[in-house]
Design a protein around this motif. Structure first.
Motif, mmCIF file in Angstrom:
data_model
loop_
_atom_site.group_PDB
_atom_site.id
_atom_site.type_symbol
_atom_site.label_atom_id
_atom_site.label_comp_id
_atom_site.label_asym_id
_atom_site.label_seq_id
_atom_site.Cartn_x
_atom_site.Cartn_y
_atom_site.Cartn_z
ATOM 1 N N ASN A 107 -3.308 5.887 4.944
ATOM 2 C CA ASN A 107 -3.939 6.977 5.696
ATOM 3 C C ASN A 107 -5.440 7.052 5.444
ATOM 4 O O ASN A 107 -6.230 7.240 6.389
ATOM 5 C CB ASN A 107 -3.275 8.316 5.336
ATOM 6 N N TYR A 108 -5.846 6.916 4.193
ATOM 7 C CA TYR A 108 -7.274 6.984 3.874
ATOM 8 C C TYR A 108 -8.035 5.808 4.497
ATOM 9 O O TYR A 108 -9.156 5.975 4.994
ATOM 10 C CB TYR A 108 -7.490 6.994 2.362
ATOM 11 N N ALA A 109 -7.447 4.623 4.457
ATOM 12 C CA ALA A 109 -8.109 3.443 5.022
ATOM 13 C C ALA A 109 -8.294 3.592 6.533
ATOM 14 O O ALA A 109 -9.378 3.335 7.071
ATOM 15 C CB ALA A 109 -7.309 2.188 4.701
ATOM 16 N N LEU A 110 -7.241 4.009 7.214
ATOM 17 C CA LEU A 110 -7.316 4.190 8.663
ATOM 18 C C LEU A 110 -8.323 5.278 9.030
ATOM 19 O O LEU A 110 -9.099 5.131 9.983
ATOM 20 C CB LEU A 110 -5.933 4.548 9.216
ATOM 21 N N LEU A 148 0.827 -1.204 0.000
ATOM 22 C CA LEU A 148 0.000 0.000 0.000
ATOM 23 C C LEU A 148 0.861 1.253 0.000
ATOM 24 O O LEU A 148 1.948 1.282 0.589
ATOM 25 C CB LEU A 148 -0.909 0.020 1.237
ATOM 26 N N THR A 149 0.353 2.291 -0.650
ATOM 27 C CA THR A 149 1.019 3.588 -0.567
ATOM 28 C C THR A 149 0.692 4.223 0.786
ATOM 29 O O THR A 149 -0.264 3.830 1.467
ATOM 30 C CB THR A 149 0.555 4.522 -1.689
ATOM 31 N N SER A 198 -6.252 6.997 -4.967
ATOM 32 C CA SER A 198 -7.136 5.854 -4.739
ATOM 33 C C SER A 198 -8.437 6.317 -4.104
ATOM 34 O O SER A 198 -8.477 7.335 -3.407
ATOM 35 C CB SER A 198 -6.447 4.821 -3.850
ATOM 36 N N TYR A 199 -9.501 5.553 -4.349
ATOM 37 C CA TYR A 199 -10.836 5.891 -3.862
ATOM 38 C C TYR A 199 -11.331 4.820 -2.893
ATOM 39 O O TYR A 199 -11.186 3.624 -3.157
ATOM 40 C CB TYR A 199 -11.841 5.961 -5.022
#
Length: 302
Positions: free
Chosen positions: A231-234, A225-226, A256-257
């Motif tokens: 950061n977006y997932a968390l 993962l980048t 990413s979305y």
């Protein structure tokens, strides 16, 4: 500890994996079908029963609630919460994350990128509105879809009209979403436990399909993962109040979305693909959460 797993079947991979992880760490585990549960509120006291029999005292509840019984599952969790039992997923977080529209609204309000999304009114399909705001092809997704069921792709204006007309007739509400070409039939499943990413995989759709769900024949592999994706997932799990979450993302050209956040993500695909004992991570979280709750309760009584 005595840990209660709410699950429809002992035969499910996720249920078995969680039960084994509990027993390996020396805990007593009981598995109960949540559809068998009755809730009793009498003389100001609350009780939970299964097939009419009292469940008795438990230290923690690990709900594996299917999307078709979200409301019931939330009520059961709430009863345990009010009885001061530690629950890995809160009743409010379950309800919020299962509402696909509400989830997207919350994510967008916290500047988490999601595909452009349109929810049409209940009266008629507005062609002009659609043409001015979304480009073909589009994904049409039922608001209560799961495992890739109820998810369609429309490549022409005529297809969009035909599908939406059918859904109107069946009184089914759906969302229309931007199709992310660059994802090439791949998505990411990021598994989060207690604010930490414990495993991640990439899922590739079967040939001829655009849905990457493993239930639909997709293939899975490990993925790096980048920093942005992490950061977006968390953040997605945090703003939805989920301590255990499966965050699904699509990789676009610029970023990413986040497309979905699952409150009861399956363990089979992620554990077999990555080799990570995700169930063990969940039990560690239960242990920490239980002791923190117990200490907070003791401090409150002092």
């Amino acid at each position: 500890m005595k840990i209660l797993i709410l699950s429809r079947s002992l035969a499910l991979y996720s249920t078995q994996s969680l039960a084994r992880a509990c027993m390996r760490r020396g805990h007593e585990v009981e598995i109960i079908d949540h559809l068998s549960i009755d809730l009793l509120i009498k003389n100001g006291q609350m009780e939970v029963r299964s097939y009419g029999n009292p469940i008795g005292e438990v230290d923690a509840v690990l709900p594996r609630i299917g999307s078709s019984v979200t409301s019931l599952g939330s009520s059961i969790i709430r009863q345990f919460e009010l009885m001061n039992v530690f629950c890995t997923t809160s009743s409010d977080a379950l309800m919020q994350s299962r509402d696909k529209l509400q989830t997207l609204q919350i994510l967008a309000s916290h500047n988490i990128p999601i595909p452009d999304t349109m929810i049409m009114n209940y009266l008629e399909f507005n062609n002009n509105f659609f043409k001015s705001e979304l480009k073909l092809p589009v994904i049409i997704k039922l608001l209560d879809s799961t495992h890739g069921l109820g998810v369609m792709i429309a490549n022409s204006q005529k297809s969009v009209e035909s599908i939406t007309d059918t859904l109107y007739h069946l009184k089914q509400k759906a969302m229309l979403q931007q199709f992310i070409h660059e994802s090439n039939g791949c998505d990411l499943r990021i598994f989060i436990v207690d604010g930490k990413i414990v495993a991640a995989m990439e899922r590739q759709a079967a040939e001829g399909d655009f849905r990457s769900n493993l239930h639909r024949g997709g293939r899975a592999s490990m993925v790096r993962l980048t920093t942005e994706e992490q950061n977006y997932a968390l953040k997605a799990a945090r703003v939805l109040g989920l301590k255990i979450a499966g965050v699904d993302m699509l990789r676009g050209q610029k970023h990413s979305y986040v497309i979905e956040v699952n409150a009861s993500p399956g363990l089979e695909g992620i554990e077999k693909t990555t080799g990570v004992n995700v169930a063990g991570k969940i039990v560690e979280f239960i242990e920490q959460g239980y002791h923190q709750k117990k200490q907070a309760y003791a401090d409150k009584r002092v």
